[in-house]
Design an enzyme around this catalytic site. Structure first.
Site, mmCIF file in Angstrom:
data_model
loop_
_atom_site.group_PDB
_atom_site.id
_atom_site.type_symbol
_atom_site.label_atom_id
_atom_site.label_comp_id
_atom_site.label_asym_id
_atom_site.label_seq_id
_atom_site.Cartn_x
_atom_site.Cartn_y
_atom_site.Cartn_z
ATOM 1 C CG HIS A 117 -0.401 0.228 2.530
ATOM 2 N ND1 HIS A 117 -0.146 -0.796 3.408
ATOM 3 C CD2 HIS A 117 -0.021 1.357 3.167
ATOM 4 C CE1 HIS A 117 0.349 -0.303 4.531
ATOM 5 N NE2 HIS A 117 0.436 1.012 4.410
ATOM 6 C CG ASP A 147 -0.192 -4.078 2.671
ATOM 7 O OD1 ASP A 147 -0.129 -3.486 1.581
ATOM 8 O OD2 ASP A 147 -0.082 -3.499 3.774
ATOM 9 N N GLY A 218 3.816 6.590 7.689
ATOM 10 C CA GLY A 218 5.221 6.627 7.303
ATOM 11 C C GLY A 218 6.013 5.473 7.871
ATOM 12 C CG ASN A 219 6.442 4.083 11.978
ATOM 13 O OD1 ASN A 219 5.905 4.937 12.686
ATOM 14 N ND2 ASN A 219 7.725 3.760 12.109
ATOM 15 C CB SER A 220 3.319 1.524 6.136
ATOM 16 O OG SER A 220 2.109 1.545 6.825
ATOM 17 C CG LEU A 275 -10.007 -26.968 2.744
ATOM 18 C CD1 LEU A 275 -9.344 -28.305 2.447
ATOM 19 C CD2 LEU A 275 -9.978 -26.685 4.249
ATOM 20 N N GLY A 276 -11.348 -24.900 -0.184
ATOM 21 C CA GLY A 276 -12.675 -24.880 -0.797
ATOM 22 C C GLY A 276 -13.817 -25.100 0.163
ATOM 23 C CB VAL A 277 -14.447 -25.310 3.538
ATOM 24 C CG1 VAL A 277 -14.246 -26.774 3.217
ATOM 25 C CG2 VAL A 277 -13.192 -24.719 4.177
ATOM 26 C CB ILE A 279 -15.023 -21.902 7.871
ATOM 27 C CG1 ILE A 279 -14.100 -20.736 7.508
ATOM 28 C CG2 ILE A 279 -14.563 -23.203 7.241
ATOM 29 C CD1 ILE A 279 -12.654 -20.927 7.928
#
Length: 439
Positions: A117, A147, A218-220, A275-277, A279
């Site tokens: 970002h 990210d 600015g820390n990102s 996986l395809g669930v 939940i």
């Protein structure tokens, strides 16, 4: 005589306190900073006016096509006590078209790791090194799902960050951050690890490290360091009611980040396990109906047709208790485990089904890409089974009726094909109890 005795005892008590005071003194961070600061850089991204509309910091996270499908197929509800704002920290800058962030050097020939970002939609990116050199940077690859972004500058013999192991972190231990809050280069802040494995909704398969280290715009992208001076995380987000630091900040574990780096170097993109669930969490009321001693695991609300879960025999109503040897304490614990699994690997999944434990072997597949999304969506239900609202529905199993306390009637949503149903907020895993007043 008595006053002298009292004075002597008082002095003895004070002298007895001094070792305790020494034992609880704050650590000295100076040596850590001296070693780590040279690898920390300032990242500046410039955007032209025609791209500004899409660069505002998100309050709920940025998702690429893969992460959208990942969230859809897992269907995890995420935390229910979400604070009012989840801020990316990339809004410090000199002009409306600039984004300032941090990063750190991971190879002597100029590879730099930062947050996606920070450089999102950038027309140009530059990096200021600790020695004050400013160099143009090339974006090698990005993974919006976690990210992260990998940059490269034309330089040699650069100092390199000492990469640690986030799995060794313990709640309560000291950590510190070095970055460029509001553009102030090489700023150091410290705090402790507040919690581990946090899911904050925007990236379901990032088990964030929560700290109370002061983090600001600015820390990102800057490093989170342990007392050995090793990078254990990448400072990424804060929860705030004001847009500024309020004691709750989050870092991406370095182990996950370096796995992403390896895939970006090798393939130019990241492939995650699927996986395809669909939940959800097990509530205390559900636990009793599912014959569990306590609320735990991830309750399967729906299984995607032709998915790895379907082929392994996973069923709606199963409660996933363990995945590849790791306990699944709640629904938010499962996506990071699956996402980090290499496609093609076979893993053991332990489920509770109608009061009995079963172990299923699942061959994990790759998370579908945007191009594959339509095919996967069609595999959920044949087109002819969808109703006029664009919904694929089916009746509830006995286990599902017990789990969701639906004694009769109801229809489970397996797919939403757009239109009015999707606009109204319906999604896979929802249970329709009545329509226009009719049950």
């Amino acid at each position: 005589m008595r006053s002298l005795l009292v004075t002597a005892l008082f002095c003895a008590c004070l002298s007895g306190l001094s070792p305790v005071r020494a034992a609880t003194s704050l650590p000295d961070f100076t040596n850590i900073v001296a070693r780590a600061a040279p690898v920390v850089v300032n990242v500046s991204a410039t955007r032209h006016s025609d791209t500004l509309a899409s660069t505002a910091p998100s309050t709920s996270g940025q998702d690429d096509a893969n992460s959208n499908w990942y969230q859809r197929f897992f269907g995890s509800d995420g935390p229910t006590d979400t604070p009012p704002e989840n801020d990316r920290n990339n809004d410090g800058g000199d002009t409306a078209g600039d984004s300032l962030g941090s990063g750190f050097i991971i190879s002597a020939d100029g590879e730099i790791l930062t947050n996606y970002h920070v450089i999102e939609n950038a027309d140009s990116v530059s990096v200021k090194l600790a020695d004050r050199r400013v160099l143009p940077a090339k974006v090698i690859g990005v993974d919006t799902g976690s990210d992260l972004a990998l940059l490269k500058v034309d330089a040699h013999n650069l100092p390199v960050a000492d990469i640690g192991d986030a799995r060794r972190l313990k709640v309560g231990q000291w950590v510190l951050a070095i970055g460029s809050p509001f553009g102030f280069d090489q700023s150091v802040t410290a705090g402790i690890v507040s919690a581990e494995g946090r899911n904050i909704g925007s990236e379901q398969y990032v088990p964030y490290i929560q700290t109370d280290v002061p983090i600001n715009p600015g820390n990102s992208g800057g490093p989170l360091l342990d007392l050995a001076g090793q990078v254990v995380g990448i400072n990424s987000e804060i929860y705030s009611r004001t847009g500024g630091y309020q004691g709750v900040s989050f870092a991406i574990p370095i182990n996950l980040a370096m796995d992403v780096v390896g895939q970006l170097r090798k393939h130019g993109h990241v492939v995650r396990g699927w996986l395809g669930v669909n939940i959800t969490d097990v509530t205390p009321d559900m636990a009793a109906n599912l014959r569990l001693s306590r609320p735990q695991g991830a309750l399967v609300r729906a299984v995607i047709a032709a998915s790895p879960a379907a082929r392994s025999g996973l069923m709606a109503g199963d409660v996933i208790l363990s995945y590849d040897g790791s306990e699944v304490a709640s629904s938010e614990a499962l996506p990071p485990l699956v996402g980090s699994t290499l496609a093609g690997r076979q893993v053991a999944v332990v489920v509770m089904r109608q009061g009995s434990r079963k172990t299923l072997q699942v061959a994990i597949a790759a998370l579908p890409s945007d191009q594959q999304a339509a095919t996967v969506a069609a595999a959920i239900q044949p087109p002819g089974s969808r109703d006029v609202l664009g919904l694929a529905l089916r009746g509830l199993t006995g286990t599902e009726r017990q789990a969701f306390s639906v004694p009769a009637g109801g229809a489970l949503v397996e797919h939403v094909a757009g239109g009015s149903a999707e606009h109204a907020g319906l999604r896979p895993g929802d249970i329709i109890l009545s329509l226009n007043g009719d049950t």
